[in-house]
Scaffold this motif. Structure first.
Motif, PDB file in Angstrom:
ATOM      1  N   ALA A 125      43.120  55.688  45.095  1.00 30.31           N
ATOM      2  CA  ALA A 125      41.960  56.014  45.933  1.00 30.31           C
ATOM      3  C   ALA A 125      42.055  55.348  47.305  1.00 30.31           C
ATOM      4  O   ALA A 125      41.574  55.894  48.299  1.00 30.31           O
ATOM      5  N   LEU A 126      42.675  54.170  47.341  1.00 31.30           N
ATOM      6  CA  LEU A 126      42.811  53.434  48.598  1.00 31.30           C
ATOM      7  C   LEU A 126      44.086  53.795  49.356  1.00 31.30           C
ATOM      8  O   LEU A 126      44.299  53.322  50.467  1.00 31.30           O
ATOM      9  N   GLY A 127      44.948  54.589  48.723  1.00 34.39           N
ATOM     10  CA  GLY A 127      46.218  54.942  49.347  1.00 34.39           C
ATOM     11  C   GLY A 127      47.167  53.768  49.420  1.00 34.39           C
ATOM     12  O   GLY A 127      47.936  53.631  50.376  1.00 34.39           O
ATOM     13  N   MET A 128      47.111  52.890  48.407  1.00 34.72           N
ATOM     14  CA  MET A 128      47.941  51.695  48.369  1.00 34.72           C
ATOM     15  C   MET A 128      48.781  51.688  47.102  1.00 34.72           C
ATOM     16  O   MET A 128      48.500  52.424  46.153  1.00 34.72           O
ATOM     17  N   GLN A 129      49.761  50.817  47.078  1.00 28.86           N
ATOM     18  CA  GLN A 129      50.568  50.599  45.879  1.00 28.86           C
ATOM     19  C   GLN A 129      49.820  49.640  44.946  1.00 28.86           C
ATOM     20  O   GLN A 129      49.088  48.759  45.398  1.00 28.86           O
ATOM     21  N   GLU A 130      50.031  49.809  43.634  1.00 29.57           N
ATOM     22  CA  GLU A 130      49.437  48.874  42.672  1.00 29.57           C
ATOM     23  C   GLU A 130      49.853  47.441  42.983  1.00 29.57           C
ATOM     24  O   GLU A 130      49.045  46.522  42.844  1.00 29.57           O
ATOM     25  N   SER A 131      51.097  47.274  43.405  1.00 32.32           N
ATOM     26  CA  SER A 131      51.617  45.938  43.691  1.00 32.32           C
ATOM     27  C   SER A 131      50.901  45.288  44.879  1.00 32.32           C
ATOM     28  O   SER A 131      50.979  44.074  45.060  1.00 32.32           O
ATOM     29  N   THR A 132      50.204  46.078  45.674  1.00 28.88           N
ATOM     30  CA  THR A 132      49.402  45.542  46.779  1.00 28.88           C
ATOM     31  C   THR A 132      47.992  45.224  46.310  1.00 28.88           C
ATOM     32  O   THR A 132      47.403  44.210  46.692  1.00 28.88           O
ATOM     33  N   VAL A 133      47.439  46.080  45.463  1.00 24.21           N
ATOM     34  CA  VAL A 133      46.056  45.916  45.012  1.00 24.21           C
ATOM     35  C   VAL A 133      45.911  44.720  44.079  1.00 24.21           C
ATOM     36  O   VAL A 133      44.940  43.963  44.196  1.00 24.21           O
ATOM     37  N   LYS A 134      46.857  44.523  43.173  1.00 30.39           N
ATOM     38  CA  LYS A 134      46.744  43.439  42.186  1.00 30.39           C
ATOM     39  C   LYS A 134      46.534  42.068  42.813  1.00 30.39           C
ATOM     40  O   LYS A 134      45.643  41.330  42.386  1.00 30.39           O
ATOM     41  N   PRO A 135      47.316  41.678  43.831  1.00 29.16           N
ATOM     42  CA  PRO A 135      47.077  40.359  44.429  1.00 29.16           C
ATOM     43  C   PRO A 135      45.715  40.257  45.120  1.00 29.16           C
ATOM     44  O   PRO A 135      45.095  39.196  45.111  1.00 29.16           O
ATOM     45  N   HIS A 136      45.242  41.374  45.675  1.00 32.41           N
ATOM     46  CA  HIS A 136      43.926  41.348  46.306  1.00 32.41           C
ATOM     47  C   HIS A 136      42.838  41.103  45.262  1.00 32.41           C
ATOM     48  O   HIS A 136      41.922  40.303  45.477  1.00 32.41           O
ATOM     49  N   VAL A 137      42.950  41.779  44.125  1.00 28.86           N
ATOM     50  CA  VAL A 137      41.980  41.575  43.053  1.00 28.86           C
ATOM     51  C   VAL A 137      42.037  40.124  42.577  1.00 28.86           C
ATOM     52  O   VAL A 137      40.994  39.485  42.404  1.00 28.86           O
ATOM     53  N   SER A 138      43.230  39.586  42.413  1.00 28.41           N
ATOM     54  CA  SER A 138      43.371  38.192  41.989  1.00 28.41           C
ATOM     55  C   SER A 138      42.723  37.231  42.975  1.00 28.41           C
ATOM     56  O   SER A 138      42.035  36.285  42.575  1.00 28.41           O
ATOM     57  N   ARG A 139      42.923  37.480  44.260  1.00 29.33           N
ATOM     58  CA  ARG A 139      42.314  36.612  45.284  1.00 29.33           C
ATOM     59  C   ARG A 139      40.791  36.705  45.246  1.00 29.33           C
ATOM     60  O   ARG A 139      40.095  35.700  45.415  1.00 29.33           O
ATOM     61  N   ILE A 140      40.275  37.900  45.043  1.00 28.79           N
ATOM     62  CA  ILE A 140      38.820  38.077  44.958  1.00 28.79           C
ATOM     63  C   ILE A 140      38.268  37.299  43.771  1.00 28.79           C
ATOM     64  O   ILE A 140      37.263  36.586  43.893  1.00 28.79           O
ATOM     65  N   LEU A 141      38.926  37.420  42.620  1.00 24.09           N
ATOM     66  CA  LEU A 141      38.463  36.696  41.427  1.00 24.09           C
ATOM     67  C   LEU A 141      38.495  35.196  41.666  1.00 24.09           C
ATOM     68  O   LEU A 141      37.554  34.481  41.298  1.00 24.09           O
ATOM     69  N   THR A 142      39.560  34.702  42.287  1.00 19.16           N
ATOM     70  CA  THR A 142      39.670  33.274  42.586  1.00 19.16           C
ATOM     71  C   THR A 142      38.560  32.829  43.526  1.00 19.16           C
ATOM     72  O   THR A 142      37.921  31.793  43.317  1.00 19.16           O
ATOM     73  N   THR A 143      38.314  33.623  44.554  1.00 17.24           N
ATOM     74  CA  THR A 143      37.267  33.286  45.523  1.00 17.24           C
ATOM     75  C   THR A 143      35.895  33.231  44.854  1.00 17.24           C
ATOM     76  O   THR A 143      35.071  32.370  45.176  1.00 17.24           O
ATOM     77  N   LEU A 144      35.666  34.141  43.921  1.00 16.75           N
ATOM     78  CA  LEU A 144      34.388  34.164  43.208  1.00 16.75           C
ATOM     79  C   LEU A 144      34.286  33.066  42.158  1.00 16.75           C
ATOM     80  O   LEU A 144      33.208  32.800  41.631  1.00 16.75           O
ATOM     81  N   GLY A 145      35.423  32.453  41.824  1.00 17.34           N
ATOM     82  CA  GLY A 145      35.423  31.388  40.823  1.00 17.34           C
ATOM     83  C   GLY A 145      35.327  31.916  39.405  1.00 17.34           C
ATOM     84  O   GLY A 145      34.764  31.255  38.535  1.00 17.34           O
ATOM     85  N   VAL A 146      35.867  33.117  39.183  1.00 13.41           N
ATOM     86  CA  VAL A 146      35.862  33.703  37.853  1.00 13.41           C
ATOM     87  C   VAL A 146      37.295  33.988  37.418  1.00 13.41           C
ATOM     88  O   VAL A 146      38.205  33.992  38.236  1.00 13.41           O
TER      89      VAL A 146
END
Length: 56
Positions: free
Chosen positions: A18-39
């Motif tokens: 949907a974002l026009g990105m590779q999975e290998s790009t999205v996964k680290p972004h999701v990980s960073r978001i989770l870390t930032t949220l403290g979950v």
């Protein structure tokens, strides 16, 4: 991908498409978001969003 982002729960593959990105790009972004949220996982992130009034 519809509104709600992580809280809406799309898996990485459809979100990447949907974002026009590779999975290998999205996964680290999701990980960073989770870390930032403290979950440690998407369920906890969704609960935080719900508790903050960010989900319908």
């Amino acid at each position: 991908m519809t509104g709600g982002g992580i809280a809406a729960g799309p898996r990485v593959r459809p979100a990447a498409r949907a974002l026009g990105m590779q999975e290998s790009t999205v996964k680290p972004h999701v990980s960073r978001i989770l870390t930032t949220l403290g979950v440690t996982n998407r369920v906890q992130a969704a609960l935080l969003a719900r508790d903050a009034g960010l989900t319908p």
